[in-house]
Motif scaffolding. Structure first.
Motif, mmCIF file in Angstrom:
data_model
loop_
_atom_site.group_PDB
_atom_site.id
_atom_site.type_symbol
_atom_site.label_atom_id
_atom_site.label_comp_id
_atom_site.label_asym_id
_atom_site.label_seq_id
_atom_site.Cartn_x
_atom_site.Cartn_y
_atom_site.Cartn_z
ATOM 1 N N ILE A 26 0.844 -1.199 0.000
ATOM 2 C CA ILE A 26 0.000 0.000 0.000
ATOM 3 C C ILE A 26 0.881 1.252 0.000
ATOM 4 C CG2 ILE A 26 -1.608 1.366 1.388
ATOM 5 C CD1 ILE A 26 -2.877 -1.314 2.248
ATOM 6 N N GLN A 27 1.923 1.257 0.814
ATOM 7 C CA GLN A 27 2.811 2.414 0.893
ATOM 8 C C GLN A 27 3.516 2.671 -0.436
ATOM 9 O OE1 GLN A 27 5.245 1.320 4.242
ATOM 10 N NE2 GLN A 27 4.064 2.597 5.651
ATOM 11 N N SER A 28 4.022 1.621 -1.060
ATOM 12 C CA SER A 28 4.736 1.822 -2.327
ATOM 13 C C SER A 28 3.788 2.278 -3.429
ATOM 14 C CB SER A 28 5.486 0.557 -2.732
ATOM 15 O OG SER A 28 4.591 -0.473 -3.056
ATOM 16 N N THR A 29 2.578 1.734 -3.437
ATOM 17 C CA THR A 29 1.591 2.153 -4.443
ATOM 18 C C THR A 29 1.188 3.604 -4.218
ATOM 19 O OG1 THR A 29 0.771 -0.116 -4.585
ATOM 20 C CG2 THR A 29 -0.630 1.594 -5.502
ATOM 21 N N TYR A 30 1.046 4.004 -2.963
ATOM 22 C CA TYR A 30 0.696 5.393 -2.672
ATOM 23 C C TYR A 30 1.814 6.341 -3.094
ATOM 24 C CZ TYR A 30 -0.548 9.715 -0.481
ATOM 25 O OH TYR A 30 -0.835 11.043 -0.275
ATOM 26 N N GLU A 31 3.052 5.947 -2.845
ATOM 27 C CA GLU A 31 4.181 6.787 -3.254
ATOM 28 C C GLU A 31 4.205 6.960 -4.766
ATOM 29 O OE1 GLU A 31 7.556 4.852 -1.529
ATOM 30 O OE2 GLU A 31 7.023 5.481 0.499
ATOM 31 N N SER A 32 3.905 5.887 -5.485
ATOM 32 C CA SER A 32 3.839 5.956 -6.942
ATOM 33 C C SER A 32 2.725 6.908 -7.370
ATOM 34 C CB SER A 32 3.599 4.560 -7.511
ATOM 35 O OG SER A 32 3.355 4.626 -8.890
ATOM 36 N N PHE A 33 1.554 6.764 -6.738
ATOM 37 C CA PHE A 33 0.421 7.639 -7.039
ATOM 38 C C PHE A 33 0.798 9.093 -6.779
ATOM 39 C CE2 PHE A 33 -2.958 10.146 -5.060
ATOM 40 C CZ PHE A 33 -3.793 10.304 -6.147
ATOM 41 N N GLN A 34 1.419 9.350 -5.645
ATOM 42 C CA GLN A 34 1.752 10.718 -5.272
ATOM 43 C C GLN A 34 2.723 11.361 -6.261
ATOM 44 O OE1 GLN A 34 3.580 11.067 -1.427
ATOM 45 N NE2 GLN A 34 2.772 13.121 -1.132
ATOM 46 N N SER A 35 3.731 10.610 -6.688
ATOM 47 C CA SER A 35 4.699 11.186 -7.626
ATOM 48 C C SER A 35 4.064 11.444 -8.987
ATOM 49 C CB SER A 35 5.918 10.286 -7.759
ATOM 50 O OG SER A 35 5.577 9.067 -8.370
ATOM 51 N N GLU A 36 3.215 10.537 -9.440
ATOM 52 C CA GLU A 36 2.554 10.729 -10.738
ATOM 53 C C GLU A 36 1.542 11.873 -10.679
ATOM 54 O OE1 GLU A 36 3.712 9.430 -13.302
ATOM 55 O OE2 GLU A 36 4.783 7.695 -12.553
ATOM 56 N N ALA A 37 0.795 11.957 -9.595
ATOM 57 C CA ALA A 37 -0.186 13.041 -9.459
ATOM 58 C C ALA A 37 0.514 14.397 -9.393
ATOM 59 C CB ALA A 37 -1.033 12.822 -8.213
ATOM 60 N N THR A 38 1.635 14.446 -8.724
ATOM 61 C CA THR A 38 2.407 15.686 -8.644
ATOM 62 C C THR A 38 2.933 16.086 -10.020
ATOM 63 O OG1 THR A 38 3.041 15.189 -6.371
ATOM 64 C CG2 THR A 38 4.386 16.799 -7.546
ATOM 65 N N ALA A 39 3.406 15.102 -10.777
ATOM 66 C CA ALA A 39 3.894 15.390 -12.129
ATOM 67 C C ALA A 39 2.775 15.935 -13.006
ATOM 68 C CB ALA A 39 4.493 14.129 -12.755
ATOM 69 N N GLN A 40 1.581 15.405 -12.825
ATOM 70 C CA GLN A 40 0.453 15.896 -13.619
ATOM 71 C C GLN A 40 0.101 17.325 -13.214
ATOM 72 O OE1 GLN A 40 -3.362 14.069 -12.975
ATOM 73 N NE2 GLN A 40 -4.183 14.860 -14.878
ATOM 74 N N LEU A 41 0.050 17.580 -11.919
ATOM 75 C CA LEU A 41 -0.360 18.901 -11.445
ATOM 76 C C LEU A 41 0.673 19.979 -11.752
ATOM 77 C CD1 LEU A 41 -1.856 17.955 -7.975
ATOM 78 C CD2 LEU A 41 -3.102 18.727 -9.983
ATOM 79 N N GLU A 42 1.934 19.671 -11.493
ATOM 80 C CA GLU A 42 2.971 20.698 -11.641
ATOM 81 C C GLU A 42 3.461 20.853 -13.069
ATOM 82 O OE1 GLU A 42 5.973 19.731 -8.785
ATOM 83 O OE2 GLU A 42 4.697 20.282 -7.094
ATOM 84 N N ASP A 43 3.578 19.744 -13.791
ATOM 85 C CA ASP A 43 4.152 19.791 -15.129
ATOM 86 C C ASP A 43 3.124 19.686 -16.246
ATOM 87 O OD1 ASP A 43 6.572 19.817 -13.768
ATOM 88 O OD2 ASP A 43 6.820 17.649 -13.915
ATOM 89 N N GLY A 44 1.875 19.373 -15.891
ATOM 90 C CA GLY A 44 0.851 19.205 -16.912
ATOM 91 C C GLY A 44 1.055 17.942 -17.736
ATOM 92 N N ASN A 45 1.729 16.957 -17.166
ATOM 93 C CA ASN A 45 2.037 15.703 -17.855
ATOM 94 C C ASN A 45 0.790 14.825 -17.896
ATOM 95 O OD1 ASN A 45 2.993 13.208 -18.641
ATOM 96 N ND2 ASN A 45 4.909 13.405 -17.514
ATOM 97 N N LYS A 46 0.179 14.712 -19.067
ATOM 98 C CA LYS A 46 -1.065 13.959 -19.203
ATOM 99 C C LYS A 46 -0.874 12.461 -18.974
ATOM 100 C CE LYS A 46 -3.298 17.202 -22.304
ATOM 101 N NZ LYS A 46 -3.916 17.411 -23.611
#
Length: 58
Positions: free
Chosen positions: A8-28
């Motif tokens: 669960i922790q590793s999946t959440y970390e993956s989610f968090q990094s991808e969501a941040t990339a989408q929000l900050e960089d606009g990476n679709k």
């Protein structure tokens, strides 16, 4: 159960990094990966709930 929590922790970390990339960089494509991770998290959290309830009944 420890393995499940680590997963669960590793999946959440993956989610968090991808969501941040989408929000900050606009990476679709990061948004797509974040949504996939959120579905995996949902399944893992449901499994955690089942295991947790079973452990509390022992």
């Amino acid at each position: 159960m420890k393995k499940l929590v680590e997963n669960i922790q590793s999946t959440y970390e993956s989610f968090q990094s991808e969501a941040t990339a989408q929000l900050e960089d606009g990476n679709k494509s990061a948004g797509t990966r974040a949504r996939k991770s959120s579905l995996e998290l949902e399944k893992l959290l449901k499994e955690f709930r089942k295991v947790s309830i079973a452990e509390s009944k022992k």
